[in-house]
Design an enzyme around this catalytic site. Structure first.
Site, PDB file in Angstrom:
ATOM      1  CG  HIS A 464      13.805   1.883   3.661  1.00 14.48           C
ATOM      2  ND1 HIS A 464      14.187   0.650   4.117  1.00 14.48           N
ATOM      3  CD2 HIS A 464      12.628   2.156   4.294  1.00 14.48           C
ATOM      4  CE1 HIS A 464      13.287   0.183   4.964  1.00 14.48           C
ATOM      5  NE2 HIS A 464      12.325   1.090   5.098  1.00 14.48           N
ATOM      6  CD  GLU A 465      10.698   5.433   4.325  1.00 10.81           C
ATOM      7  OE1 GLU A 465       9.531   5.057   4.066  1.00 10.81           O
ATOM      8  OE2 GLU A 465      11.302   5.065   5.347  1.00 10.81           O
ATOM      9  CG  HIS A 468       7.970   1.307   2.551  1.00  9.71           C
ATOM     10  ND1 HIS A 468       7.582   0.036   2.899  1.00  9.71           N
ATOM     11  CD2 HIS A 468       8.830   1.721   3.517  1.00  9.71           C
ATOM     12  CE1 HIS A 468       8.187  -0.304   4.032  1.00  9.71           C
ATOM     13  NE2 HIS A 468       8.950   0.695   4.421  1.00  9.71           N
ATOM     14  CG  HIS A 471       4.595  -3.179  -1.389  1.00 12.46           C
ATOM     15  ND1 HIS A 471       4.784  -3.652  -0.110  1.00 12.46           N
ATOM     16  CD2 HIS A 471       3.899  -4.157  -2.027  1.00 12.46           C
ATOM     17  CE1 HIS A 471       4.241  -4.857   0.013  1.00 12.46           C
ATOM     18  NE2 HIS A 471       3.694  -5.186  -1.136  1.00 12.46           N
TER      19      HIS A 471
END
Length: 673
Positions: A464-465, A468, A471
Site C-alpha cells: 500500500h505505502e 503511494h 505515485h
C-alpha cells in the site's frame, strides 16, 4: 558556521545531511527560511510589470526553496523519530506556519495579480497544465479567505492559527499515550501466543529497557496479541488501553481538543459562506458533496453489517462452547475469528507469518514495479536520520529517477500508523527536481539477528505505502504543486490500494513468500488457502472502517457537536453498530481527522478510491495478465505520472473509459448478494 539546513547540500542526490543536523539548527533555520520566503513573495506581489503566468504563478512555484528544505527534514523526523525538543519545536512552528500562510494568502497585491490572470485566462495561451495550476492557485486563495475583509479576515487568521496549534497538540497527546503504556508479561501470561508474537514482545521489552516481554500499543504487536492470547483478562486489559488512547483524562486527553477543532472548522466554513465544513471540504473532491459520500458508505454498510452480525453469532457460539458465558465482546472478536479462520480455512497465522519476511516483501514490491514500469532499485550507503532506515536509488533505463527511503520498524519515538511522504517532490519548472520519497511503517522489530516477519495485513501495508511511493516516483509534470500525490483526497488512495492487488497475484507469492528459516517457497496448498481466505472476516473490517468514516462525515456536516463523544455514540446507535465491534479510529485517537485537515470529512476516501481500485485491477484481469504491458503503460500515463495536472475524474476516465460503480468493490470484499 553556515546552518546545515540552509547550506547547499553537496550530498548524493541532494539528500539532507542528516548527520550534520542537530535539533539546535531547526529554529534559526526556520526563522530565516520563513523570512526569505515572505520576501520572495513580496517581490512577486510588488512586481511593477503586468501580471503574467511566468512572473506570478511560476514565480510562486519557485519561491520558498529554503523553507521547503527545512520543513521536509523537520517534519519527516518529528513524525518518525520524535523527542521532547522536536515536540516543543512543533508547538512553536505550527502557529507561525499558519500566520505565514495567512500573510501570503492575505497579500492583497498578490491576490490581485492572481485574480487578474484568472479573469484573463482564456487569452493567455496557457498549456493544459498551466491552466490547471492557475485554477488551483486562484481557488486556493479564495478558499483560504483572500476575498475576506476587515474583521472576517482577522477572524479567519485566528481560526487557522488555533487549528494549527490544536492539531499539533492532538498528535502529541496521542503519541504520549501510546508511548506511555505497556503491559509486562510473565511466562504464565504467554499462553496461546505463537513464537513470533513472543519474539516481538521480547524485542519491544528490549526497546523499552525491560527484562522480559511486553505488549505495547503498536498495532503490529497488540493485534496479534488480541488474536492469539488465551488469557481473556489480559486481552481485555490490552484492548481497553488501546481504545482509550487520547481519552485518559489529564493533560493528554483529546476529547476537548476534538470539540474545539470541530467548532473552529464549522466557523471557518461559515466565514467562507458554506453551510458546513463538509460542504466546504468536499467541494474540491471527486465526491463533491456530503450526500454522495453518505450514499456510498451506506450502500456498503448494509451488506457489511449483515455479514458482521452473522459472523458475530458464529463467534459467540464458539466462545460459549469454550465455557465463557455472556455476549461476545470486542476483545474476544479477533481471538475467535482467528480460531474460526484456522478451522474453516486451515489457515494459521503462526504457520503463515514465517513466509512473509519484510525484506522479501520489499523485494516483491520492487519486482512488481520493475515488471510493470521498468524500475530498478539499487541500495544506497548514505547517512539517514535513524539506523533503522535504508535507502535505494530508483532508476529506469539506467537513468536516475528518484531516491526511495524505507523506515519500517516501530519505536516509541514514532507516531503510530503508516504513511508515505515526499522529502522532495518532482518538478521540471522553474527548476528540475527529482523526488525523494519515504515510506514509514510500524512493524514489530525482531530480536537481534532474527529476520523481521509480517502478518498478511502488514505485507499489504508494504504494498500500500509503496503504491503511494510509485505515485510520487513516477510523477512527470512541470510544477511541484500538482506532482505525485497532490490530487483530490478521494483519488490519492487509488494508486496505493490498487498496488495491494499485486500481493495477491499467485506468481508474486510463489517467488517471494519464502520461509525465514528454511528458505523454502510457500507450499502451494498454503498459498491457495491464503488466497481463498483473503475476504475472511471482511464484515468486521468493513464495519469498523465505515463506522469511522460515517462519524467523520456527520461530525462535519452540520452544527459542530459540543460533545463529540456523545454524538459519536448517537451516530453509531443510529446505524446499528454491532456491539462487539468498535470504530477503527474512535474520536480521541482519530489522527487522520484531527491532527490536521488532510482527511477531515475525507476518511471515506479510502472506500471511494477502493471503488476505483477494484475496477482498475479488473482492467488488468480483463487484459489477461496482472503484468499486461499495455495496461501498465496506461496506468502510468493517466494515473501515476499525471499527478494533479488534470481533474481526477477525467484522468480515471482516460485510463478506464468510464467511471466505475460500487459492484466491483462489493464483489472484491465478498459482500455482493
Amino acid at each position: 558556521m553556515t546552518n546545515p539546513l540552509l547550506a547547499d547540500w553537496d550530498t548524493p542526490f541532494g539528500l539532507a545531511p542528516f548527520a550534520a543536523i542537530s535539533d539546535e539548527d531547526y529554529a534559526p533555520a526556520f526563522k530565516e527560511a520563513l523570512a526569505e520566503h515572505l520576501a520572495e513573495v513580496e517581490v512577486i506581489a510588488d512586481n511593477p510589470e503586468p501580471a503574467s503566468f511566468a512572473n506570478t504563478i511560476e514565480a510562486m512555484e519557485g519561491a520558498g526553496e529554503a523553507l521547503d528544505k527545512v520543513l521536509s527534514v523537520f517534519f519527516s523526523i518529528s513524525g518518525a523519530d520524535s523527542n521532547p525538543v522536536r515536540q516543543d519545536l512543533q508547538r512553536q512552528f505550527s502557529p507561525k506556519l499558519s500566520a505565514h500562510s495567512t500573510a501570503i494568502y492575505g497579500n492583497a497585491a498578490l491576490f490581485a495579480r492572481v485574480r487578474d490572470l484568472w479573469e484573463r485566462r482564456e487569452s493567455l495561451g496557457l498549456s493544459d497544465e498551466e491552466a490547471r495550476v492557475l485554477m488551483l492557485t486562484h481557488r486556493g486563495f479564495v478558499r483560504a479567505g483572500a476575498a475576506l475583509n476587515g474583521e472576517e479576515a482577522k477572524r479567519m487568521a485566528e481560526v487557522k492559527s488555533r487549528l494549527a496549534v490544536l492539531g499539533t497538540e492532538f498528535t502529541q497527546n496521542l503519541l504520549a499515550d501510546e508511548a506511555g503504556w505497556h503491559m509486562a508479561l510473565s511466562e504464565g501470561d504467554l499462553d496461546g501466543l505463537p513464537e513470533f508474537v513472543k519474539a516481538s514482545a521480547r524485542a519491544a521489552g528490549e526497546d523499552l529497557g525491560k527484562d522480559g516481554p511486553v505488549i505495547t500499543l503498536s498495532r503490529s504487536l497488540i493485534v496479534p496479541f488480541l488474536q492469539f492470547s488465551s488469557r481473556r483478562d489480559l486481552r481485555e486489559k490490552a484492548w481497553r488501553a488501546w481504545v482509550a488512547r487520547g481519552e485518559n483524562g489529564g493533560e493528554t486527553d483529546n476529547t476537548g481538543i476534538a470539540a474545539e477543532i470541530l467548532a473552529l472548522r464549522a466557523e471557518r466554513a461559515a466565514l467562507l459562506g458554506y453551510r458546513s465544513f463538509a460542504e466546504y471540504k468536499l467541494e474540491t473532491e471527486m465526491a463533491g458533496s456530503p450526500d454522495k459520500v453518505r450514499d456510498l458508505l451506506m450502500q456498503v454498510w448494509k451488506p457489511a453489517r449483515a455479514q458482521a452480525l452473522a459472523d458475530g453469532e458464529v463467534l459467540e457460539g464458539m466462545m460459549q462452547a469454550d465455557g465463557v458465558n455472556g455476549p461476545l465482546q470486542a476483545w474476544d472478536w479477533r481471538f475467535y475469528a482467528e480460531k474460526r479462520r484456522k478451522a474453516e480455512h486451515d489457515l494459521d497465522e503462526a504457520e503463515l507469518k514465517p513466509y512473509l519476511q519484510l525484506d522479501k516483501m520489499i523485494e516483491a514490491s520492487f519486482s512488481c514495479a520493475h515488471r510493470l514500469f521498468g524500475l530498478e532499485f539499487r541500495p544506497l550507503d548514505v547517512a539517514l536520520y535513524h539506523p533503522d532506515c535504508r535507502a535505494w536509488e530508483v532508476l529506469r533505463d539506467g537513468k536516475h529517477l528518484a531516491v526511495f527511503i524505507g523506515d519500517y520498524f516501530a519505536r516509541s519515538s514514532k507516531r503510530s500508523g503508516a504513511w508515505c511522504s515526499a522529502m522532495r517532490s518532482q518538478a521540471k519548472r522553474p527548476q528540475v527536481k527529482t523526488p525523494i520519497i519515504i515510506n514509514v511503517c510500524n512493524f514489530s522489530k525482531p530480536s537481534k539477528g532474527q529476520p523481521a516477519v509480517l502478518s498478511y495485513d502488514d505485507a499489504r501495508t508494504v504494498f500500500h505505502e509503496f503504491g503511494h511511493a510509485l505515485h510520487q516516483m513516477l510523477s512527470d509534470v512541470d510544477f511541484g504543486s500538482v506532482a505525485g500525490t497532490s490530487v483530490a483526497r478521494d483519488f490519492v488512495e487509488l494508486p496505493s490500494q490498487l498496488f495491494e492487488h499485486w500481493l495477491e497475484v499467485p506468481q508474486v507469492l510463489e517467488e517471494f513468500a519464502t520461509h525465514a528459516e528454511t528458505g523454502e517457497a510457500m507450499p502451494r496448498a498454503l498459498l491457495d488457502k491464503v488466497l481463498k481466505a483473503a475476504n475472511f472476516d471482511m464484515g468486521f473490517s468493513t464495519v469498523e472502517y465505515i463506522a469511522s468514516a460515517l462519524v467523520d462525515l456527520e461530525f462535519h456536516d452540520g452544527k459542530a457537536p459540543a460533545d463529540p463523544m456523545k454524538m459519536q455514540a448517537e451516530i453509531l446507535e443510529q446505524v446499528g453498530m454491532p456491539s462487539a465491534i468498535t470504530m477503527r479510529h474512535a474520536t480521541p485517537h482519530f489522527a487522520h481527522v484531527f491532527s490536521g485537515d488532510g482527511y477531515s470529512s475525507g476518511y471515506y476516501s479510502y472506500m471511494w478510491s477502493e471503488v476505483m481500485d477494484a475496477d482498475a485491477f479488473a482492467a488488468f484481469e480483463e487484459a489477461g495478465s496482472a503484468f499486461d504491458p499495455e495496461m501498465a503503460a496506461r496506468l502510468e500515463k493517466f494515473i501515476l505520472s499525471a499527478g494533479g495536472s488534470q481533474d481526477a475524474e477525467a484522468l480515471y476516465t482516460q485510463f478506464r473509459g468510464r467511471m466505475p460503480g460500487v459492484d466491483a468493490l462489493l464483489r472484491g470484499r465478498g459482500l455482493a448478494a
